[in-house]
Design a protein around this motif. Sequence first.
Motif, short mmCIF file in Angstrom:
data_model
loop_
_atom_site.label_atom_id
_atom_site.label_comp_id
_atom_site.label_asym_id
_atom_site.label_seq_id
_atom_site.Cartn_x
_atom_site.Cartn_y
_atom_site.Cartn_z
N LEU A 187 0.84 -1.20 0.00
CA LEU A 187 0.00 0.00 0.00
C LEU A 187 0.88 1.25 0.00
CD1 LEU A 187 -2.69 1.46 0.11
CD2 LEU A 187 -2.72 1.05 2.59
N ALA A 188 1.90 1.26 0.83
CA ALA A 188 2.81 2.41 0.90
C ALA A 188 3.50 2.64 -0.46
CB ALA A 188 3.85 2.22 1.99
N GLU A 189 3.96 1.59 -1.10
CA GLU A 189 4.64 1.72 -2.39
C GLU A 189 3.69 2.26 -3.46
OE1 GLU A 189 7.75 1.56 -3.07
OE2 GLU A 189 8.63 0.41 -1.43
N VAL A 231 9.57 15.97 -5.61
CA VAL A 231 10.96 15.53 -5.56
C VAL A 231 11.11 14.31 -4.66
CG1 VAL A 231 13.30 16.22 -4.89
CG2 VAL A 231 11.77 17.87 -5.96
N VAL A 232 10.39 14.30 -3.57
CA VAL A 232 10.51 13.24 -2.57
C VAL A 232 9.15 13.03 -1.92
CG1 VAL A 232 11.26 14.90 -0.79
CG2 VAL A 232 11.81 12.47 -0.52
N VAL A 233 8.87 11.79 -1.55
CA VAL A 233 7.63 11.48 -0.85
C VAL A 233 7.94 10.50 0.28
CG1 VAL A 233 7.00 9.60 -2.45
CG2 VAL A 233 5.22 10.69 -1.08
N ARG A 234 7.29 10.70 1.39
CA ARG A 234 7.38 9.77 2.52
C ARG A 234 5.96 9.32 2.84
NH1 ARG A 234 10.94 11.38 7.49
NH2 ARG A 234 12.52 10.85 5.95
N VAL A 235 5.79 8.01 2.94
CA VAL A 235 4.47 7.43 3.22
C VAL A 235 4.59 6.54 4.45
CG1 VAL A 235 2.59 5.99 2.34
CG2 VAL A 235 3.88 7.45 0.76
N LYS A 236 3.68 6.75 5.38
CA LYS A 236 3.62 5.91 6.58
C LYS A 236 2.23 5.29 6.65
CE LYS A 236 3.72 7.48 11.05
NZ LYS A 236 4.36 8.03 12.26
N ILE A 237 2.20 3.96 6.74
CA ILE A 237 0.95 3.21 6.86
C ILE A 237 0.96 2.51 8.20
CG2 ILE A 237 -0.52 1.41 5.88
CD1 ILE A 237 -0.09 3.76 3.96
N GLU A 238 -0.10 2.71 8.98
CA GLU A 238 -0.19 2.08 10.30
C GLU A 238 -1.50 1.31 10.43
OE1 GLU A 238 1.25 4.80 13.64
OE2 GLU A 238 0.67 6.20 12.03
N LYS A 239 -1.42 0.19 11.13
CA LYS A 239 -2.61 -0.57 11.52
C LYS A 239 -2.74 -0.38 13.03
CE LYS A 239 -3.16 -4.59 9.13
NZ LYS A 239 -2.77 -5.95 8.67
N PRO A 240 -3.71 0.44 13.47
CA PRO A 240 -3.78 0.78 14.89
C PRO A 240 -4.45 -0.27 15.79
CG PRO A 240 -5.42 2.00 13.67
CD PRO A 240 -4.61 1.23 12.66
N ASP A 241 -5.11 -1.25 15.23
CA ASP A 241 -5.91 -2.16 16.06
C ASP A 241 -5.34 -3.57 16.14
OD1 ASP A 241 -7.76 -0.04 16.37
OD2 ASP A 241 -8.71 -0.56 14.47
N GLU A 288 7.07 2.75 7.18
CA GLU A 288 7.28 4.09 6.63
C GLU A 288 8.35 3.98 5.56
OE1 GLU A 288 8.01 8.64 8.20
OE2 GLU A 288 8.27 6.98 9.59
N ILE A 289 8.06 4.54 4.39
CA ILE A 289 9.02 4.51 3.28
C ILE A 289 9.28 5.93 2.77
CG2 ILE A 289 8.35 2.17 2.58
CD1 ILE A 289 6.91 3.48 0.16
N GLU A 290 10.40 6.10 2.14
CA GLU A 290 10.73 7.37 1.50
C GLU A 290 11.23 7.05 0.10
OE1 GLU A 290 12.76 11.17 3.28
OE2 GLU A 290 14.33 9.78 2.66
N ARG A 291 10.68 7.74 -0.89
CA ARG A 291 11.06 7.52 -2.28
C ARG A 291 11.31 8.86 -2.95
NH1 ARG A 291 11.58 3.48 -0.11
NH2 ARG A 291 10.59 1.47 -0.51
N PHE A 292 12.25 8.86 -3.92
CA PHE A 292 12.65 10.07 -4.62
C PHE A 292 12.26 10.00 -6.09
CE2 PHE A 292 15.45 9.50 -1.03
CZ PHE A 292 15.45 10.75 -0.44
N GLN A 293 12.09 11.16 -6.68
CA GLN A 293 11.82 11.25 -8.12
C GLN A 293 13.03 10.69 -8.86
OE1 GLN A 293 9.47 11.38 -10.68
NE2 GLN A 293 8.64 13.06 -9.46
#
Length: 132
Positions: free
Chosen positions: A89-91, A104-114, A125-130
């Motif tokens: 999902l994050a990718e 230029v850059v994106v950081r995505v954090k996906i959490e399952k709280p339950d 959490e991932i970080e990807r660049f252009q």
Amino acid sequence: MTIFAPWPSDPPLRHLFLRDMIVDAHIGVFPHEQGVTQRVRVNVSYGVRDGEGPDEGPDDLSRTVSYEHVVMMVRRIIAEGHIRLVETLAERIAAGVLRDRRVVVVRVKIEKPDIFQELDSVGVEIERFQPG
């Protein structure tokens, strides 16, 4: 969630973000996660070059990427169907944000709280660049 420029000599970035978007998603690999939704918390932060042109004013829309566009994209990705991993999902979200060449850059954090009673959440959490 803060994003830093890839290199100190790069032009400054304008950081935009979606914070704590809660959605119900079909996600998971275990049998008890099939056919049901789970709450997922999505955070997206993305950097756009700030003030590259001399004619760009503070209200110039070309200097930003619409929050609404990113929110709608996240909703669309989640609505496409079951996703096995939070990493997937994050990718997908990161790739969608990076389709806008201004990002230029994106950081995505996906959490399952339950997932665990004694934890606030688990996730990735991932970080990807252009590219280029």
